[in-house]
Design an enzyme around this catalytic site. Structure first.
Site, PDB file in Angstrom:
ATOM      1  N   LYS A  13     -26.532  33.747 -38.826  1.00  0.00           N
ATOM      2  CA  LYS A  13     -26.759  35.172 -39.132  1.00  0.00           C
ATOM      3  C   LYS A  13     -26.456  35.470 -40.607  1.00  0.00           C
ATOM      4  O   LYS A  13     -27.260  36.084 -41.309  1.00  0.00           O
ATOM      5  CB  LYS A  13     -25.878  36.074 -38.238  1.00  0.00           C
ATOM      6  CG  LYS A  13     -26.081  35.873 -36.744  1.00  0.00           C
ATOM      7  CD  LYS A  13     -25.205  36.791 -35.917  1.00  0.00           C
ATOM      8  CE  LYS A  13     -23.711  36.575 -36.054  1.00  0.00           C
ATOM      9  NZ  LYS A  13     -23.226  35.263 -35.588  1.00  0.00           N
ATOM     10  N   ARG A  88     -21.571  43.766 -30.671  1.00  0.00           N
ATOM     11  CA  ARG A  88     -21.053  42.564 -30.004  1.00  0.00           C
ATOM     12  C   ARG A  88     -20.765  42.782 -28.535  1.00  0.00           C
ATOM     13  O   ARG A  88     -20.294  41.857 -27.863  1.00  0.00           O
ATOM     14  CB  ARG A  88     -19.769  42.120 -30.693  1.00  0.00           C
ATOM     15  CG  ARG A  88     -20.032  41.281 -31.915  1.00  0.00           C
ATOM     16  CD  ARG A  88     -18.709  40.881 -32.510  1.00  0.00           C
ATOM     17  NE  ARG A  88     -18.639  39.478 -32.779  1.00  0.00           N
ATOM     18  CZ  ARG A  88     -18.989  38.945 -33.948  1.00  0.00           C
ATOM     19  NH1 ARG A  88     -19.445  39.682 -34.904  1.00  0.00           N
ATOM     20  NH2 ARG A  88     -18.877  37.652 -34.133  1.00  0.00           N
ATOM     21  N   ARG A 127     -18.157  23.722 -41.538  1.00  0.00           N
ATOM     22  CA  ARG A 127     -17.689  24.802 -42.419  1.00  0.00           C
ATOM     23  C   ARG A 127     -16.165  24.816 -42.504  1.00  0.00           C
ATOM     24  O   ARG A 127     -15.601  25.116 -43.555  1.00  0.00           O
ATOM     25  CB  ARG A 127     -18.204  26.152 -41.905  1.00  0.00           C
ATOM     26  CG  ARG A 127     -17.872  27.277 -42.876  1.00  0.00           C
ATOM     27  CD  ARG A 127     -18.503  28.588 -42.488  1.00  0.00           C
ATOM     28  NE  ARG A 127     -17.960  29.095 -41.242  1.00  0.00           N
ATOM     29  CZ  ARG A 127     -18.445  30.155 -40.607  1.00  0.00           C
ATOM     30  NH1 ARG A 127     -19.474  30.796 -41.082  1.00  0.00           N
ATOM     31  NH2 ARG A 127     -17.897  30.562 -39.490  1.00  0.00           N
ATOM     32  N   ARG A 133     -12.050  28.538 -43.023  1.00  0.00           N
ATOM     33  CA  ARG A 133     -11.936  29.883 -42.442  1.00  0.00           C
ATOM     34  C   ARG A 133     -11.008  29.810 -41.221  1.00  0.00           C
ATOM     35  O   ARG A 133     -11.162  28.921 -40.375  1.00  0.00           O
ATOM     36  CB  ARG A 133     -13.342  30.377 -42.037  1.00  0.00           C
ATOM     37  CG  ARG A 133     -13.454  31.884 -42.016  1.00  0.00           C
ATOM     38  CD  ARG A 133     -14.884  32.316 -41.837  1.00  0.00           C
ATOM     39  NE  ARG A 133     -15.129  32.843 -40.502  1.00  0.00           N
ATOM     40  CZ  ARG A 133     -16.266  33.404 -40.115  1.00  0.00           C
ATOM     41  NH1 ARG A 133     -17.269  33.495 -40.957  1.00  0.00           N
ATOM     42  NH2 ARG A 133     -16.418  33.858 -38.888  1.00  0.00           N
TER      43      ARG A 133
HETATM   44  P1  AP5 Z   1     -23.484  31.264 -40.768  1.00  0.00           P
HETATM   45  O1  AP5 Z   1     -24.700  31.723 -41.459  1.00  0.00           O
HETATM   46  O2  AP5 Z   1     -22.168  31.686 -41.331  1.00  0.00           O
HETATM   47  O3  AP5 Z   1     -23.559  31.671 -39.231  1.00  0.00           O
HETATM   48  P2  AP5 Z   1     -23.095  33.020 -38.539  1.00  0.00           P
HETATM   49  O4  AP5 Z   1     -23.974  33.217 -37.356  1.00  0.00           O
HETATM   50  O5  AP5 Z   1     -23.036  34.134 -39.551  1.00  0.00           O
HETATM   51  O6  AP5 Z   1     -21.666  32.546 -38.083  1.00  0.00           O
HETATM   52  P3  AP5 Z   1     -20.250  33.217 -38.234  1.00  0.00           P
HETATM   53  O7  AP5 Z   1     -19.290  32.175 -37.809  1.00  0.00           O
HETATM   54  O8  AP5 Z   1     -20.027  33.821 -39.578  1.00  0.00           O
HETATM   55  O9  AP5 Z   1     -20.443  34.362 -37.193  1.00  0.00           O
HETATM   56  P4  AP5 Z   1     -19.446  35.076 -36.282  1.00  0.00           P
HETATM   57  O10 AP5 Z   1     -20.320  35.994 -35.523  1.00  0.00           O
HETATM   58  O11 AP5 Z   1     -18.573  34.228 -35.463  1.00  0.00           O
HETATM   59  O12 AP5 Z   1     -18.459  35.722 -37.363  1.00  0.00           O
HETATM   60  P5  AP5 Z   1     -18.307  37.187 -37.962  1.00  0.00           P
HETATM   61  O13 AP5 Z   1     -17.980  37.012 -39.371  1.00  0.00           O
HETATM   62  O14 AP5 Z   1     -19.430  38.072 -37.565  1.00  0.00           O
HETATM   63  O15 AP5 Z   1     -23.572  29.688 -40.627  1.00  0.00           O
HETATM   64  C1  AP5 Z   1     -22.501  28.927 -40.104  1.00  0.00           C
HETATM   65  C2  AP5 Z   1     -22.513  27.547 -40.759  1.00  0.00           C
HETATM   66  O16 AP5 Z   1     -23.718  26.875 -40.427  1.00  0.00           O
HETATM   67  C3  AP5 Z   1     -22.469  27.601 -42.295  1.00  0.00           C
HETATM   68  O17 AP5 Z   1     -21.695  26.533 -42.771  1.00  0.00           O
HETATM   69  C4  AP5 Z   1     -23.929  27.456 -42.698  1.00  0.00           C
HETATM   70  O18 AP5 Z   1     -24.082  26.873 -43.968  1.00  0.00           O
HETATM   71  C5  AP5 Z   1     -24.465  26.556 -41.592  1.00  0.00           C
HETATM   72  N1  AP5 Z   1     -25.889  26.805 -41.306  1.00  0.00           N
HETATM   73  C6  AP5 Z   1     -26.492  28.002 -41.124  1.00  0.00           C
HETATM   74  N2  AP5 Z   1     -27.799  27.859 -40.859  1.00  0.00           N
HETATM   75  C7  AP5 Z   1     -28.033  26.516 -40.854  1.00  0.00           C
HETATM   76  C8  AP5 Z   1     -29.199  25.724 -40.646  1.00  0.00           C
HETATM   77  N3  AP5 Z   1     -30.411  26.269 -40.371  1.00  0.00           N
HETATM   78  N4  AP5 Z   1     -29.080  24.376 -40.713  1.00  0.00           N
HETATM   79  C9  AP5 Z   1     -27.881  23.795 -40.995  1.00  0.00           C
HETATM   80  N5  AP5 Z   1     -26.729  24.502 -41.208  1.00  0.00           N
HETATM   81  C10 AP5 Z   1     -26.805  25.846 -41.136  1.00  0.00           C
HETATM   82  O19 AP5 Z   1     -17.033  37.700 -37.149  1.00  0.00           O
HETATM   83  C11 AP5 Z   1     -15.773  37.112 -37.305  1.00  0.00           C
HETATM   84  C12 AP5 Z   1     -14.760  37.836 -36.428  1.00  0.00           C
HETATM   85  O20 AP5 Z   1     -14.642  39.222 -36.848  1.00  0.00           O
HETATM   86  C13 AP5 Z   1     -15.105  37.935 -34.938  1.00  0.00           C
HETATM   87  O21 AP5 Z   1     -14.737  36.770 -34.229  1.00  0.00           O
HETATM   88  C14 AP5 Z   1     -14.284  39.168 -34.516  1.00  0.00           C
HETATM   89  O22 AP5 Z   1     -12.926  38.856 -34.392  1.00  0.00           O
HETATM   90  C15 AP5 Z   1     -14.440  40.082 -35.715  1.00  0.00           C
HETATM   91  N6  AP5 Z   1     -15.627  40.948 -35.590  1.00  0.00           N
HETATM   92  C16 AP5 Z   1     -16.747  40.935 -36.378  1.00  0.00           C
HETATM   93  N7  AP5 Z   1     -17.618  41.871 -35.963  1.00  0.00           N
HETATM   94  C17 AP5 Z   1     -17.049  42.478 -34.903  1.00  0.00           C
HETATM   95  C18 AP5 Z   1     -17.476  43.526 -34.022  1.00  0.00           C
HETATM   96  N8  AP5 Z   1     -18.684  44.087 -34.139  1.00  0.00           N
HETATM   97  N9  AP5 Z   1     -16.633  43.906 -33.029  1.00  0.00           N
HETATM   98  C19 AP5 Z   1     -15.410  43.340 -32.882  1.00  0.00           C
HETATM   99  N10 AP5 Z   1     -14.949  42.340 -33.660  1.00  0.00           N
HETATM  100  C20 AP5 Z   1     -15.759  41.924 -34.669  1.00  0.00           C
END
Ligand code: AP5
Length: 192
Positions: A13, A88, A127, A133
């Site tokens: 994402k 979410r 990552r 992280r």
């Molecule tokens: P990346 O692009 O970072 O993937 P992502 O889907 O954004 O993964 P995240 O781990 O950042 O998402 P998340 O939903 O767990 O975290 P968020 O920050 O929203 O890619 C991941 C890796 O893969 C990278 O190394 C990238 O280079 C690699 N990659 C990507 N595409 C690729 C490809 N095509 N081929 C090869 N490699 C690839 O949330 C974090 C925390 O915040 C949550 O757990 C929660 O505690 C809190 N939070 C956030 N939003 C909310 C909400 N709405 N409500 C409640 N809590 C929330």
């Protein structure tokens, strides 16, 4: 263009949102980034969110909605936005619809990036080694995936039932996935 990016942790994402921001010239709003900034700044909200995030749980709906409303009314979303990491759960999906209605900014499309669990785990492990992280530890990743399957997966059905979903294959080179998204955003996208 007002779009929501959905997908499990590690589905790409954030990676794709950064490309879309350049392409569409609209802000990328990531609730994860907003929360991490609050944690880093040591704000009261950040202090509340820190432990929950490190364990891979969900921060309270109330906190995240307040933060999102503040961001969506910052004045730079007139041409649209890319929302990453929200909603979410179903309560957040309903709250988002109500908020966007209030702001007269209805959402255009939700895009889900579909990636199998094994690959998600391997991407996040990669990552963890590079960025360190806090929530990329194996235990936190397990919990994040569980939370995704239990709380967030129903959101995909919510948008599918509303005819507002494009479900895309998130496996492949980053550029390939980006092309799939652009095709889904074309004037006559195939949705559902
Ligand atoms: P990346 O692009 O970072 O993937 P992502 O889907 O954004 O993964 P995240 O781990 O950042 O998402 P998340 O939903 O767990 O975290 P968020 O920050 O929203 O890619 C991941 C890796 O893969 C990278 O190394 C990238 O280079 C690699 N990659 C990507 N595409 C690729 C490809 N095509 N081929 C090869 N490699 C690839 O949330 C974090 C925390 O915040 C949550 O757990 C929660 O505690 C809190 N939070 C956030 N939003 C909310 C909400 N709405 N409500 C409640 N809590 C929330």
């Amino acid at each position: 263009m007002r779009l929501v990016l959905l997908g499990a942790p590690g589905s790409g994402k954030g990676t794709q949102a950064a490309r879309l921001r350049e392409h569409l010239q609209v802000p990328h709003i990531s609730t994860g980034d907003l929360l991490r900034a609050a944690v880093k700044a040591g704000t009261p909200l950040g202090l509340q969110a820190k432990a929950v995030m490190e364990a891979g749980g969900l921060v309270s709906d109330e906190i995240v909605l307040g933060m999102l409303e503040e961001r969506l009314t910052a004045g730079d979303t007139g041409n649209g936005f890319i929302l990453d990491g929200y909603p979410r759960n179903l309560a957040q999906a309903n709250a988002l619809d109500a908020l966007l209605k209030k702001l007269h900014q209805p959402m255009d499309i939700a895009i889900q990036l579909d990636v199998d669990t094994e690959l998600l785990i391997s991407r996040l492990a990669g990552r963890a080694q590079v960025e360190g992280r806090a929530d990329d530890s194996p235990e936190a990743v397990r919990n994040r995936l569980k939370v995704y399957n239990e709380a967030t997966a129903p959101v995909v059905d919510y948008y599918r039932n509303a005819g507002r979903l494009a479900c895309l294959n998130g496996v492949g080179a980053m550029d390939e996935v980006f092309q799939r998204i652009l095709e889904a955003l074309a004037p006559t996208p195939e949705v559902g």
